[in-house]
Write a protein that holds these residues in place. Structure first.
Motif, PDB file in Angstrom:
ATOM      1  N   LEU A  38      11.128  30.110  -4.553  1.00  0.00           N
ATOM      2  CA  LEU A  38      10.414  29.048  -5.256  1.00  0.00           C
ATOM      3  C   LEU A  38      11.351  28.151  -6.050  1.00  0.00           C
ATOM      4  O   LEU A  38      10.978  27.035  -6.410  1.00  0.00           O
ATOM      5  CB  LEU A  38       9.335  29.650  -6.152  1.00  0.00           C
ATOM      6  N   LEU A  39      12.589  28.595  -6.340  1.00  0.00           N
ATOM      7  CA  LEU A  39      13.557  27.767  -7.052  1.00  0.00           C
ATOM      8  C   LEU A  39      14.539  27.074  -6.115  1.00  0.00           C
ATOM      9  O   LEU A  39      15.434  26.371  -6.582  1.00  0.00           O
ATOM     10  CB  LEU A  39      14.342  28.616  -8.058  1.00  0.00           C
ATOM     11  N   LEU A  85       8.451  20.668  -6.464  1.00  0.00           N
ATOM     12  CA  LEU A  85       7.876  21.198  -7.686  1.00  0.00           C
ATOM     13  C   LEU A  85       8.184  20.281  -8.865  1.00  0.00           C
ATOM     14  O   LEU A  85       9.248  19.665  -8.930  1.00  0.00           O
ATOM     15  CB  LEU A  85       8.425  22.597  -7.981  1.00  0.00           C
ATOM     16  N   TYR A 126       9.067  19.719 -12.798  1.00  0.00           N
ATOM     17  CA  TYR A 126       9.665  20.431 -13.923  1.00  0.00           C
ATOM     18  C   TYR A 126       9.476  19.628 -15.192  1.00  0.00           C
ATOM     19  O   TYR A 126       9.362  18.401 -15.174  1.00  0.00           O
ATOM     20  CB  TYR A 126      11.157  20.690 -13.675  1.00  0.00           C
ATOM     21  N   MET A 143      14.877  35.842 -11.843  1.00  0.00           N
ATOM     22  CA  MET A 143      14.811  34.524 -12.469  1.00  0.00           C
ATOM     23  C   MET A 143      16.087  34.299 -13.282  1.00  0.00           C
ATOM     24  O   MET A 143      16.626  35.232 -13.871  1.00  0.00           O
ATOM     25  CB  MET A 143      13.580  34.423 -13.368  1.00  0.00           C
ATOM     26  N   CYS A 185      16.268  26.467 -14.388  1.00  0.00           N
ATOM     27  CA  CYS A 185      14.802  26.550 -14.421  1.00  0.00           C
ATOM     28  C   CYS A 185      14.443  28.011 -14.674  1.00  0.00           C
ATOM     29  O   CYS A 185      14.145  28.767 -13.741  1.00  0.00           O
ATOM     30  CB  CYS A 185      14.207  26.034 -13.120  1.00  0.00           C
ATOM     31  N   ALA A 217       8.872  29.770 -15.037  1.00  0.00           N
ATOM     32  CA  ALA A 217       7.908  29.229 -14.079  1.00  0.00           C
ATOM     33  C   ALA A 217       6.514  29.564 -14.572  1.00  0.00           C
ATOM     34  O   ALA A 217       6.272  30.665 -15.093  1.00  0.00           O
ATOM     35  CB  ALA A 217       8.136  29.806 -12.686  1.00  0.00           C
ATOM     36  N   TYR A 229       2.416  30.261  -3.796  1.00  0.00           N
ATOM     37  CA  TYR A 229       3.502  30.864  -3.009  1.00  0.00           C
ATOM     38  C   TYR A 229       2.905  31.776  -1.951  1.00  0.00           C
ATOM     39  O   TYR A 229       2.020  32.592  -2.230  1.00  0.00           O
ATOM     40  CB  TYR A 229       4.453  31.660  -3.894  1.00  0.00           C
ATOM     41  N   ILE A 286       2.515  25.305  -9.125  1.00  0.00           N
ATOM     42  CA  ILE A 286       3.594  25.944  -9.878  1.00  0.00           C
ATOM     43  C   ILE A 286       4.384  24.877 -10.615  1.00  0.00           C
ATOM     44  O   ILE A 286       4.751  23.853 -10.021  1.00  0.00           O
ATOM     45  CB  ILE A 286       4.530  26.754  -8.951  1.00  0.00           C
ATOM     46  N   LYS A 287       4.667  25.113 -11.904  1.00  0.00           N
ATOM     47  CA  LYS A 287       5.471  24.216 -12.723  1.00  0.00           C
ATOM     48  C   LYS A 287       6.684  24.975 -13.249  1.00  0.00           C
ATOM     49  O   LYS A 287       6.637  26.197 -13.436  1.00  0.00           O
ATOM     50  CB  LYS A 287       4.654  23.664 -13.895  1.00  0.00           C
ATOM     51  N   LEU A 288       7.759  24.253 -13.502  1.00  0.00           N
ATOM     52  CA  LEU A 288       9.003  24.852 -13.980  1.00  0.00           C
ATOM     53  C   LEU A 288       9.404  24.242 -15.313  1.00  0.00           C
ATOM     54  O   LEU A 288       9.121  23.064 -15.572  1.00  0.00           O
ATOM     55  CB  LEU A 288      10.127  24.646 -12.969  1.00  0.00           C
ATOM     56  N   LYS A 322      12.796  23.302 -17.144  1.00  0.00           N
ATOM     57  CA  LYS A 322      14.226  23.141 -16.957  1.00  0.00           C
ATOM     58  C   LYS A 322      14.881  22.950 -18.316  1.00  0.00           C
ATOM     59  O   LYS A 322      14.472  22.099 -19.112  1.00  0.00           O
ATOM     60  CB  LYS A 322      14.500  21.918 -16.069  1.00  0.00           C
TER      61      LYS A 322
END
Length: 332
Positions: free
Chosen positions: A167-168, A185, A187, A266, A274, A277, A285, A324-326, A328
């Motif tokens: 996912l990253l 995605l 961020y 992670m 990032c 998540a 996912y 999904i949000k990240l 950063k």
């Protein structure tokens, strides 16, 4: 009439282990009713359901992404899924006005990259001959540990080449929903390079609210233990901790009301990393895998050790980039 008793299969005399235990110890061919299937004349046997269930249980514990993602079983080498990138456009008109034709929905084909995950543990023949040794439990634990370690890394940072795409790994952008390309995605910046900027509680609230309401039902945070340790010390403006530990055994801790899942793959908090998540991973996912784990017993290549070659085909990728949000850790 005389009754002819069937001879006991050599290598399977210890009935307490079952037929599969005899096969693991000595490689003896046994009745197929003790198995879920075979992989051909090469000697590979599909793992019995009891062992396969144990593997799945440990995988969810060591590889937490599997426990929160959408897992589908496939029966072929590949998997395809169609996703619509927008609804059917509509328009307003008066009672007698003409109704012009509207645009049709757009589709995107999703094909998660797949690879063959394998484990190759060995044991001495003398150890396998020990009747008091739990061969099936050892085999399940060894395979599950190896598979979970590889899966946990691939679901987060996998390259997508002969393995899942993490996912990253895909593209990211600060653009809002509806303006980013499919698969990218969003961020949000923390406000400082490698750290939280001013008002970290507000930054985390912004991260939550960047996820649209339909996705927030069932959403959770994903981060490693080092990141969660730093967040546990953050307080809101009125002096209240943002982190709420689980009050019941087995219940996850919550951050601003949402569960926190610790995934050690992670990244740590660092510049441009990032490290957090947030999202609905059941919708965001996709994990595609074959339902069976195959094991091939090899007592010849590495005497006096017996090698158990286990394989499983697994794929994965982001299925909905708006789910999904990240966060950063950068200025912008």
């Amino acid at each position: 009439m005389d009754v002819i008793e069937r001879p006991v299969l050599d290598g399977a005399r210890d009935k307490s282990d079952g037929a599969f235990g005899g096969y693991v110890r000595s490689g003896t061919t046994v009745e197929l009713k003790a198995f879920t299937g075979t992989t051909g004349d090469s000697g590979g046997f599909a793992v019995p359901r009891e062992i396969d269930a144990a593997i799945a249980s440990v995988l969810k514990t060591v590889s937490p992404i599997r426990g929160i993602a959408n897992v589908v079983a496939v029966g072929s080498a590949g998997y395809r899924k169609l996703i619509t990138t927008g609804g059917t456009p509509s328009g307003w008109a008066s009672e007698t006005a003409a109704r012009p034709e509207t645009a049709t929905p757009a589709f995107v084909e999703l094909a998660p990259p797949m690879g063959e995950l394998y484990a190759n543990p060995s044991a001495s023949q003398a150890m396998l001959d020990d009747a008091a040794f739990d061969v099936e439990g050892w085999l399940a634990e060894e395979i599950a540990t190896e598979f979970a370690r590889a899966e946990g890394q691939a679901f987060i940072t996998g390259s997508g080449v002969n393995r899942p795409r993490g996912l990253l790994t895909g593209p990211i952008s600060s653009a809002r929903d509806g303006t980013r390309p499919f698969g990218t995605l969003q961020y949000l910046a923390s406000g400082a390079p490698g750290a939280f900027g001013p008002a970290p509680d507000e930054r985390l609230v912004d991260l939550i609210q960047s996820l649209r309401a339909p996705y927030r039902q069932g959403a959770c945070f994903v981060m490693n233990a080092a990141t969660s340790a730093r967040i546990r010390k953050i307080k809101s403006g009125d002096g209240q901790f943002l982190w709420a530990p689980g009050l019941v055994a087995g219940q996850p801790a919550t951050l601003l009301g949402y569960p926190v899942v610790e995934a050690e793959d992670m990244p740590d908090i660092a510049e441009n990393a990032c490290a957090i998540a947030f999202g609905n991973f059941r919708l965001g996912y996709l994990i595609a895998e074959r339902a069976e784990t195959a094991i091939l017993r090899d007592p010849y290549s590495n005497k006096p050790f017996v090698t158990f070659y286990a394989t499983r085909r697994v794929g994965g990728c982001v299925s909905d980039s708006e789910a999904i949000k990240l966060m950063k850790f950068a200025t912008n």
